[in-house]
Motif scaffolding. Structure first.
Motif, PDB file in Angstrom:
ATOM      1  N   MET A   1       0.831  -1.210   0.000  1.00  0.00           N
ATOM      2  CA  MET A   1       0.000   0.000   0.000  1.00  0.00           C
ATOM      3  C   MET A   1       0.866   1.261   0.000  1.00  0.00           C
ATOM      4  N   LEU A   2       1.863   1.309   0.899  1.00  0.00           N
ATOM      5  CA  LEU A   2       2.730   2.487   1.023  1.00  0.00           C
ATOM      6  C   LEU A   2       4.170   2.039   1.206  1.00  0.00           C
ATOM      7  N   SER A   3       5.066   2.642   0.437  1.00  0.00           N
ATOM      8  CA  SER A   3       6.493   2.297   0.531  1.00  0.00           C
ATOM      9  C   SER A   3       7.327   3.572   0.562  1.00  0.00           C
ATOM     10  N   VAL A   4       8.125   3.722   1.602  1.00  0.00           N
ATOM     11  CA  VAL A   4       9.039   4.860   1.759  1.00  0.00           C
ATOM     12  C   VAL A   4      10.450   4.317   1.584  1.00  0.00           C
ATOM     13  N   GLU A   5      11.175   4.853   0.598  1.00  0.00           N
ATOM     14  CA  GLU A   5      12.485   4.289   0.258  1.00  0.00           C
ATOM     15  C   GLU A   5      13.582   5.349   0.323  1.00  0.00           C
ATOM     16  N   HIS A   6      14.553   5.106   1.181  1.00  0.00           N
ATOM     17  CA  HIS A   6      15.762   5.941   1.303  1.00  0.00           C
ATOM     18  C   HIS A   6      15.431   7.423   1.515  1.00  0.00           C
ATOM     19  N   LEU A   7      14.426   7.672   2.346  1.00  0.00           N
ATOM     20  CA  LEU A   7      13.950   9.046   2.556  1.00  0.00           C
ATOM     21  C   LEU A   7      14.910   9.832   3.445  1.00  0.00           C
ATOM     22  N   THR A   8      15.306  11.001   2.949  1.00  0.00           N
ATOM     23  CA  THR A   8      16.171  11.913   3.695  1.00  0.00           C
ATOM     24  C   THR A   8      15.541  13.304   3.667  1.00  0.00           C
ATOM     25  N   VAL A   9      15.418  13.924   4.859  1.00  0.00           N
ATOM     26  CA  VAL A   9      14.854  15.269   4.983  1.00  0.00           C
ATOM     27  C   VAL A   9      15.803  16.124   5.804  1.00  0.00           C
ATOM     28  N   GLN A  10      16.107  17.303   5.286  1.00  0.00           N
ATOM     29  CA  GLN A  10      16.990  18.260   5.967  1.00  0.00           C
ATOM     30  C   GLN A  10      16.205  19.515   6.320  1.00  0.00           C
ATOM     31  N   TYR A  11      16.424  20.041   7.527  1.00  0.00           N
ATOM     32  CA  TYR A  11      15.937  21.374   7.892  1.00  0.00           C
ATOM     33  C   TYR A  11      17.173  22.244   8.084  1.00  0.00           C
ATOM     34  N   GLY A  12      17.572  22.919   7.001  1.00  0.00           N
ATOM     35  CA  GLY A  12      18.833  23.665   7.055  1.00  0.00           C
ATOM     36  C   GLY A  12      19.991  22.705   7.216  1.00  0.00           C
ATOM     37  N   SER A  13      20.769  22.883   8.268  1.00  0.00           N
ATOM     38  CA  SER A  13      21.917  22.000   8.505  1.00  0.00           C
ATOM     39  C   SER A  13      21.542  20.785   9.348  1.00  0.00           C
ATOM     40  N   ILE A  14      20.283  20.706   9.759  1.00  0.00           N
ATOM     41  CA  ILE A  14      19.838  19.612  10.635  1.00  0.00           C
ATOM     42  C   ILE A  14      19.224  18.494   9.805  1.00  0.00           C
ATOM     43  N   SER A  15      19.690  17.268  10.050  1.00  0.00           N
ATOM     44  CA  SER A  15      19.124  16.091   9.376  1.00  0.00           C
ATOM     45  C   SER A  15      17.942  15.579  10.189  1.00  0.00           C
ATOM     46  N   ALA A  16      16.731  15.775   9.661  1.00  0.00           N
ATOM     47  CA  ALA A  16      15.538  15.288  10.358  1.00  0.00           C
ATOM     48  C   ALA A  16      15.341  13.794  10.111  1.00  0.00           C
ATOM     49  N   LEU A  17      15.642  13.344   8.870  1.00  0.00           N
ATOM     50  CA  LEU A  17      15.531  11.934   8.496  1.00  0.00           C
ATOM     51  C   LEU A  17      16.735  11.557   7.658  1.00  0.00           C
ATOM     52  N   ARG A  18      17.279  10.365   7.930  1.00  0.00           N
ATOM     53  CA  ARG A  18      18.452   9.918   7.188  1.00  0.00           C
ATOM     54  C   ARG A  18      18.224   8.525   6.615  1.00  0.00           C
ATOM     55  N   ASP A  19      17.914   8.476   5.320  1.00  0.00           N
ATOM     56  CA  ASP A  19      17.882   7.223   4.574  1.00  0.00           C
ATOM     57  C   ASP A  19      16.970   6.176   5.215  1.00  0.00           C
ATOM     58  N   ILE A  20      15.731   6.575   5.501  1.00  0.00           N
ATOM     59  CA  ILE A  20      14.832   5.616   6.152  1.00  0.00           C
ATOM     60  C   ILE A  20      13.994   4.860   5.130  1.00  0.00           C
ATOM     61  N   ASN A  21      13.680   3.623   5.479  1.00  0.00           N
ATOM     62  CA  ASN A  21      12.861   2.744   4.645  1.00  0.00           C
ATOM     63  C   ASN A  21      11.725   2.183   5.497  1.00  0.00           C
ATOM     64  N   ILE A  22      10.492   2.401   5.038  1.00  0.00           N
ATOM     65  CA  ILE A  22       9.299   1.969   5.783  1.00  0.00           C
ATOM     66  C   ILE A  22       8.274   1.441   4.783  1.00  0.00           C
ATOM     67  N   ALA A  23       7.554   0.394   5.175  1.00  0.00           N
ATOM     68  CA  ALA A  23       6.489  -0.136   4.319  1.00  0.00           C
ATOM     69  C   ALA A  23       5.236  -0.386   5.151  1.00  0.00           C
ATOM     70  N   VAL A  24       4.085  -0.148   4.540  1.00  0.00           N
ATOM     71  CA  VAL A  24       2.793  -0.442   5.173  1.00  0.00           C
ATOM     72  C   VAL A  24       1.980  -1.250   4.173  1.00  0.00           C
ATOM     73  N   ASN A  25       1.619  -2.470   4.552  1.00  0.00           N
ATOM     74  CA  ASN A  25       0.840  -3.331   3.676  1.00  0.00           C
ATOM     75  C   ASN A  25      -0.655  -3.114   3.885  1.00  0.00           C
ATOM     76  N   ASP A  26      -1.419  -3.516   2.903  1.00  0.00           N
ATOM     77  CA  ASP A  26      -2.878  -3.369   2.949  1.00  0.00           C
ATOM     78  C   ASP A  26      -3.442  -4.058   4.188  1.00  0.00           C
ATOM     79  N   GLY A  27      -4.240  -3.326   4.969  1.00  0.00           N
ATOM     80  CA  GLY A  27      -4.886  -3.898   6.145  1.00  0.00           C
ATOM     81  C   GLY A  27      -4.037  -3.924   7.399  1.00  0.00           C
ATOM     82  N   GLU A  28      -2.814  -3.431   7.329  1.00  0.00           N
ATOM     83  CA  GLU A  28      -1.931  -3.423   8.488  1.00  0.00           C
ATOM     84  C   GLU A  28      -2.101  -2.162   9.329  1.00  0.00           C
ATOM     85  N   LEU A  29      -1.812  -2.293  10.624  1.00  0.00           N
ATOM     86  CA  LEU A  29      -1.587  -1.136  11.484  1.00  0.00           C
ATOM     87  C   LEU A  29      -0.101  -1.138  11.820  1.00  0.00           C
ATOM     88  N   VAL A  30       0.598  -0.143  11.312  1.00  0.00           N
ATOM     89  CA  VAL A  30       2.040  -0.015  11.524  1.00  0.00           C
ATOM     90  C   VAL A  30       2.292   1.227  12.367  1.00  0.00           C
TER      91      VAL A  30
END
Length: 236
Positions: A1-30
């Motif tokens: 249903m949902l796949s997050v691959e190698h997600l990186t988010v920066q707020y200026g010089s601050i790394s909020a997210l570094r290379d995260i991988n997450i998956a949510v399958n149909d009907g799951e509570l994650v």
């Protein structure tokens, strides 16, 4: 249903997210758990494209939504209930619920009464408060209204950011009972929670975030029993 691959988010010089991988399958509570500043809210904001991404890709129902406009992501069937509820305080409960249908163009005016009755069946207290202004509700009732308004969209996945925040323990239990019922009814849910024990107790799977990285993942039961998780997040 949902796949997050190698997600990186920066707020200026601050790394909020570094290379995260997450998956949510149909009907799951994650659930995503972690302390303040771990990157939980940034993950949901990035999925909804409400913050700029440095790197990474996000796929929803097999389609790349990485750079899709937030309103188009909603129309695809992804509902996001942000921290702080953000209901319309001057609108009645009924009007707030009707407003929840506006992101789904396939919902016709004739469908709205049935959708509202479905929410009242799930949240009976909202039916009792139907004509009250949203801003006059208690914190717990406002949280119920925020969730019900998102469900009016008939979403394929519901993302919830800290639904228990600031609520009395008895109301927190009520919210989690509702989430468990929604899961049993087949709703796909991505849940952010600081109440790690309750979140993991109803989750199929969970991810532990720390300083913007996924440091652990497993089933809800596995993470509840993990000594490191118990020590860091469950007060053990």
């Amino acid at each position: 249903m949902l796949s997050v691959e190698h997600l990186t988010v920066q707020y200026g010089s601050i790394s909020a997210l570094r290379d995260i991988n997450i998956a949510v399958n149909d009907g799951e509570l994650v659930t995503l758990i972690g302390g303040n500043g771990a990157g939980k809210t940034s993950t949901l904001m990035a999925i909804s494209n409400l913050v700029q991404k440095e790197r990474g890709s996000i796929y929803f129902k097999g389609k790349d939504i990485t750079h899709l406009a937030p309103d188009k992501i909603v129309k695809m069937g992804l509902a996001h209930v942000p921290e702080g509820r953000r209901i319309f305080p001057s609108l009645t409960v009924y009007e707030n619920l009707v407003a929840g249908t506006m992101g789904n163009q396939s919902i016709k005016s004739r469908d709205i009464p049935q959708l509202i009755e479905q929410q009242y069946a799930l949240f009976p207290r909202l039916k009792e408060r139907e004509k009250q202004a949203g801003g006059s509700l208690s914190g717990g009732e406002q949280q119920m209204l925020a969730i019900a308004r998102a469900l009016m969209l008939k979403p394929d996945i519901l993302m919830l950011d800290e639904p228990s925040l600031g609520l009395a323990p008895i109301i927190v239990e009520e919210i989690f009972e509702l989430l468990a019922k929604m899961k049993k009814d087949g709703k796909t849910i991505l849940l952010i929670e600081q109440n790690a024990s309750m979140a993991l107790s109803i989750a199929d799977r969970g991810y532990v975030l720390a300083t913007g990285e996924v440091i652990m993942e497993g089933t809800g039961k596995e993470l509840l029993a993990d000594p490191e998780v118990v020590k860091a997040y469950l007060g053990g």
